[in-house]
Write a protein that holds these residues in place. Structure first.
Motif, PDB file in Angstrom:
ATOM      1  N   MET A  93      17.495   1.919  18.316  1.00 10.21           N
ATOM      2  CA  MET A  93      16.276   1.332  17.775  1.00 10.21           C
ATOM      3  C   MET A  93      16.450  -0.134  17.398  1.00 10.21           C
ATOM      4  N   ALA A  94      17.657  -0.555  17.068  1.00  9.35           N
ATOM      5  CA  ALA A  94      17.886  -1.954  16.693  1.00  9.35           C
ATOM      6  C   ALA A  94      17.528  -2.906  17.827  1.00  9.35           C
ATOM      7  N   SER A  95      17.640  -2.442  19.048  1.00 16.29           N
ATOM      8  CA  SER A  95      17.351  -3.309  20.202  1.00 16.29           C
ATOM      9  C   SER A  95      15.996  -3.001  20.826  1.00 16.29           C
ATOM     10  N   TYR A  96      15.186  -2.183  20.177  1.00 16.27           N
ATOM     11  CA  TYR A  96      13.985  -1.670  20.845  1.00 16.27           C
ATOM     12  C   TYR A  96      12.995  -2.764  21.233  1.00 16.27           C
ATOM     13  N   GLU A  97      12.772  -3.723  20.371  1.00 13.24           N
ATOM     14  CA  GLU A  97      11.825  -4.784  20.715  1.00 13.24           C
ATOM     15  C   GLU A  97      12.334  -5.615  21.898  1.00 13.24           C
ATOM     16  N   VAL A  98      13.631  -5.851  21.936  1.00 17.74           N
ATOM     17  CA  VAL A  98      14.211  -6.562  23.079  1.00 17.74           C
ATOM     18  C   VAL A  98      14.079  -5.701  24.337  1.00 17.74           C
ATOM     19  N   GLN A  99      14.310  -4.405  24.194  1.00 18.87           N
ATOM     20  CA  GLN A  99      14.127  -3.487  25.325  1.00 18.87           C
ATOM     21  C   GLN A  99      12.716  -3.603  25.893  1.00 18.87           C
ATOM     22  N   ARG A 100      11.739  -3.628  25.008  1.00 23.54           N
ATOM     23  CA  ARG A 100      10.333  -3.698  25.443  1.00 23.54           C
ATOM     24  C   ARG A 100      10.063  -4.979  26.217  1.00 23.54           C
ATOM     25  N   LYS A 101      10.604  -6.073  25.738  1.00 22.83           N
ATOM     26  CA  LYS A 101      10.395  -7.353  26.424  1.00 22.83           C
ATOM     27  C   LYS A 101      11.050  -7.349  27.798  1.00 22.83           C
ATOM     28  N   VAL A 102      12.264  -6.800  27.866  1.00 21.88           N
ATOM     29  CA  VAL A 102      12.981  -6.744  29.136  1.00 21.88           C
ATOM     30  C   VAL A 102      12.242  -5.844  30.124  1.00 21.88           C
ATOM     31  N   PHE A 103      11.858  -4.653  29.671  1.00 23.80           N
ATOM     32  CA  PHE A 103      11.179  -3.718  30.560  1.00 23.80           C
ATOM     33  C   PHE A 103       9.847  -4.283  31.037  1.00 23.80           C
ATOM     34  N   ALA A 104       9.092  -4.911  30.145  1.00 21.79           N
ATOM     35  CA  ALA A 104       7.819  -5.512  30.531  1.00 21.79           C
ATOM     36  C   ALA A 104       8.028  -6.616  31.561  1.00 21.79           C
ATOM     37  N   ALA A 105       9.086  -7.401  31.394  1.00 23.52           N
ATOM     38  CA  ALA A 105       9.381  -8.471  32.354  1.00 23.52           C
ATOM     39  C   ALA A 105       9.726  -7.894  33.723  1.00 23.52           C
ATOM     40  N   VAL A 106      10.467  -6.804  33.731  1.00 23.11           N
ATOM     41  CA  VAL A 106      10.845  -6.150  34.989  1.00 23.11           C
ATOM     42  C   VAL A 106       9.608  -5.613  35.704  1.00 23.11           C
ATOM     43  N   VAL A 107       8.753  -4.920  34.974  1.00 22.38           N
ATOM     44  CA  VAL A 107       7.557  -4.338  35.578  1.00 22.38           C
ATOM     45  C   VAL A 107       6.604  -5.436  36.048  1.00 22.38           C
TER      46      VAL A 107
END
Length: 244
Positions: A93-107
């Motif tokens: 969960m500590a990296s979740y917001e970064v995960q969201r940004k990365v995944f959104a950029a990929v999609v």
């Protein structure tokens, strides 16, 4: 066939790779980072039976998010992407917001390039994964690997056109068995998720499709042969999308 395998991470990867060439018609080798994709392509690349794709696993996004630009460039050169996605479990969960940004950029990149087939991790994050996909029409085809969401989340994923890859380890729990019964028969393909996925303490191997067919046949109340026919038909349809 195997539509989600970390073949490069088996302790004896070269030996497993050699066996895969003889046993499998197709293996999708998903990598966990852009640098891993580059290295694995050099060491194990060179066969049309093994598709190696770039990814950035959500579990390591916190440490490797600086590789995002490299991943976005790699996506331009391939027809499929994986492993990518979100992990909403407490451990990450500590990296979740970064995960969201990365995944959104990929999609977003996949949509801009006309669509890709994505192997997606969605542990405890199905709603957010589906939201990102919904926000970027034209991204391509989502294959939710080892789906562990709720029945309502499964229904939503099916409604959005998602595919599902499943392997023997998904049947280790009663919850996994219950979800398998509900998977859409026309959008399921086999996976191993080896070497991480295990059954009876042993890593699942990339040639586990027969075992998956048996388990799915039991879940769907059809014979192993019928289940294998379904998996083979689905696999060929998905391969067409990956090679388009």
């Amino acid at each position: 066939m195997d539509f989600h395998c970390h073949l490069d991470l088996y302790p004896n990867a070269r030996d497993v790779y050699a066996q895969v060439l003889g046993k499998n018609e197709f293996t999708w080798l998903v990598t966990t980072s852009p640098r891993a994709f580059t290295a694995t392509s050099k060491v194990l690349g060179g066969s049309d039976k093994v598709l190696i794709t770039p990814g950035l696993h959500p579990e390591i996004v916190g440490a490797r998010h600086a590789e995002l630009d490299m991943l976005l460039e790699q996506i331009k050169q391939v027809r499929a992407v994986g492993e990518v996605g979100l992990d909403g479990s407490k451990r990450f969960m500590a990296s979740y917001e970064v995960q969201r940004k990365v995944f959104a950029a990929v999609v977003t990149q996949c949509a801009a390039l006309g669509g890709r087939v994505l192997s997606i991790h969605s542990r405890q994050a199905v709603k957010d994964v589906l939201a990102v996909l919904n926000d970027h029409p034209g991204y391509g085809t989502a294959v939710l690997h080892w789906f562990t969401g709720s029945a309502s989340e499964l229904k939503a994923a099916v409604a959005q056109g998602c595919w599902f890859s499943i392997g023997p380890a998904a049947f280790n729990s009663a919850a996994g068995q219950a979800l398998a019964k509900k998977l859409p028969h026309d959008r399921v393909v086999p996976e191993s998720d080896g070497p991480f996925a295990q059954v009876n303490g042993a890593s699942v191997m990339p040639w586990s499709a027969d075992q998956t067919a048996q388990l799915l046949g039991d879940a769907w109340d059809v014979t192993r042969t019928e289940a294998m026919h379904i998996l083979e038909s689905n696999s060929r349809r998905l391969l067409e999308l990956m090679r388009a």
